[in-house]
Design an enzyme around this catalytic site. Sequence first.
Site, mmCIF file in Angstrom:
data_model
loop_
_atom_site.group_PDB
_atom_site.id
_atom_site.type_symbol
_atom_site.label_atom_id
_atom_site.label_comp_id
_atom_site.label_asym_id
_atom_site.label_seq_id
_atom_site.Cartn_x
_atom_site.Cartn_y
_atom_site.Cartn_z
ATOM 1 N N LEU A 75 0.705 -1.682 -0.354
ATOM 2 C CA LEU A 75 0.166 0.198 -0.058
ATOM 3 C C LEU A 75 0.746 1.408 -0.180
ATOM 4 C CD1 LEU A 75 -2.678 1.723 0.332
ATOM 5 C CD2 LEU A 75 -2.588 1.304 2.545
ATOM 6 N N GLY A 112 -9.458 -6.031 9.245
ATOM 7 C CA GLY A 112 -10.110 -4.684 9.589
ATOM 8 C C GLY A 112 -10.451 -3.376 8.728
ATOM 9 N N GLU A 137 -13.108 -1.318 16.492
ATOM 10 C CA GLU A 137 -11.978 -1.999 16.915
ATOM 11 C C GLU A 137 -11.770 -1.700 18.587
ATOM 12 O OE1 GLU A 137 -9.241 -1.993 13.740
ATOM 13 O OE2 GLU A 137 -10.551 -4.142 12.617
ATOM 14 N N HIS A 160 -0.169 -10.000 17.510
ATOM 15 C CA HIS A 160 -1.958 -10.191 16.953
ATOM 16 C C HIS A 160 -2.195 -10.717 18.094
ATOM 17 C CE1 HIS A 160 -6.129 -10.038 15.297
ATOM 18 N NE2 HIS A 160 -5.516 -8.751 14.211
ATOM 19 N N ARG A 173 -3.970 -4.240 22.689
ATOM 20 C CA ARG A 173 -3.534 -5.567 21.753
ATOM 21 C C ARG A 173 -2.360 -6.186 22.644
ATOM 22 N NH1 ARG A 173 -3.014 -5.424 15.427
ATOM 23 N NH2 ARG A 173 -5.119 -5.157 14.947
ATOM 24 N N HIS A 177 3.186 -9.553 14.545
ATOM 25 C CA HIS A 177 1.760 -9.084 13.199
ATOM 26 C C HIS A 177 2.595 -7.370 13.014
ATOM 27 C CE1 HIS A 177 -1.749 -8.220 11.675
ATOM 28 N NE2 HIS A 177 -1.968 -7.093 12.485
ATOM 29 N N ARG A 216 0.710 -0.147 18.592
ATOM 30 C CA ARG A 216 -0.282 0.483 17.473
ATOM 31 C C ARG A 216 -1.589 0.522 17.683
ATOM 32 N NH1 ARG A 216 -2.548 -1.633 12.872
ATOM 33 N NH2 ARG A 216 -1.287 -3.512 13.531
ATOM 34 N N SER A 271 -2.074 1.187 11.111
ATOM 35 C CA SER A 271 -1.315 1.138 9.753
ATOM 36 C C SER A 271 -0.999 2.152 8.647
ATOM 37 C CB SER A 271 -0.915 -0.547 9.983
ATOM 38 O OG SER A 271 -1.830 -1.120 9.628
#
Length: 538
Positions: free
Chosen positions: A31, A64, A130, A249, A295, A353, A388, A393
């Site tokens: 990306l 997500g 989330e 994760h 997390r 992750h 994070r 991300s």
Amino acid sequence: MTDSSDSISLDDLAPLAWNGADDVVIVGGGLAGLFTALKLAPRPVTVITAAPLGTGASSAWAQGGIAAAVGLGDSPEQHAADTVAAGAGIVDEAIANLMTREASARIEDLLRYGVPFDRDLEGKLMLSREAAHSERRIVRVNGDLAGKAIMGALVQAVRRTPSIRVLEGFVVEDLISEGRFVTGVIARTVGARHDQPIRISGRAVVLASGGVGHLFAVTTNPVEARGAGLAAAARAGATLADLEFVQFHPTAIAVGRDPAPLATEALRGEGAILVGRDGRRIMDGVHPDLDLAPRDIVARAVYEASRGDGAFLDARASVGARFPARFPTVYAACMAAGVDPVVEPIPIAPAAHYHMGGVLTDANGRTSLDGLWACGETASTGAHGANRLASNSLLEAIVFGARIAEDISGLAPAAPMAAPAASGRPIRGGAAPDDGATATLRRAMTDMVGVVRDGARMARAVETLDRLRRNAANADLRNMATAALLIAVSAERRKESRGAHFRSDFEAPREELAHRSTITLDDALGELGAPADERAAS
């Protein structure tokens, strides 16, 4: 760093027409890399990617979605506040505010590129929530297909853009530099048994080569996430930041696959709960937000449960029969492993992750080396701190990809340069795999630099990783060992627990350590007692 004489030029590869130095070279087809390339158009860009375009990037596996304060009652300021809170005291607040303020514009960019974000009957973007977000602000595609859909749209856009040249099937192993000025990259064909490196010169080089998940034995990342960009930048002398902060994760699907399939956090946002084999909730008494706690906290709780009778994600009551349509990617992964999540809990375990650390950059993606920018997971902007926030991300990748494009666009393109001369001198390296050494490295990282750490185990890891680095038989293993060593040294240096970095021998955070960390490869090797000539040749 690799000397430019140890290579041949693209001119010597008949299938690739090339008449000089490229204007902008982007390393990575995920990306961050593709978005940067599109934002640079019509400026000439070469994108180098190991896997076919749109594959091999963690971005394509993201389930997500993208966090952006685009809903009623939400604001960029609140999004930034949640980001800072999740980052455990070391987020760069100016960077977080910049990122969240620019989120809406970047979502509009993605819509123009054709990303089919979910919408309600009125045509408004559908938003989900989330962990550690105070509002519903996750923009998704068909439940858990955000990454795949976003990458699909961007790949099509790139293919339609004549100013973007894509070189598929090449892995970048080193940067070329003159002093502290980066002038290009050294790449080779993926899978080559005998190294014939190629030199690709560029007036601007952008590292968007992804993360480090595959340095660990249990990860949700594709095999390409081996820290090659991080290692190459380190050898060139770049300053790195926050390397100790690796996010695990909590809900990788534990069915013995490598990489492990991911059970998206959005499932817990829909009400799925974490349970032990006896059905008791894992997060009871651990955190007031229970299954939607940050997390790092959830990952440690799941880690402890998985070491006992096992840990599971139970979505039977919250999702049930809607599972196949609502979360098709997770459903397919479960069913392929013989687990029907409609009627039974999903076995889970923590997995490497996301890397909050990386090559240190400023707000425009500039690194400490002239001519080198970095974005995406390869970079450390300060937006994530020690932990994070979920779905930040992809947002960071597009926000800073756009800022890099704007920064580079302010540089006037120079006249074409002559192609570099070829050299027939062979170099040690090649892509021949060393499966035994790679397995040793990955197991050392998981066992000694994993979810729960301590000084003694990290010291053993450092010894193992340095030995692997010094004895590496090929460039791929050398890059993996270099990146892993830098992470382990950084983790041993931080004698506290903060965010994703948890030490059983220093369980509490220390106020005097509430700041970002930096390191160079020369620093790390100096601590290990390497002589100056070895450090210079590293």
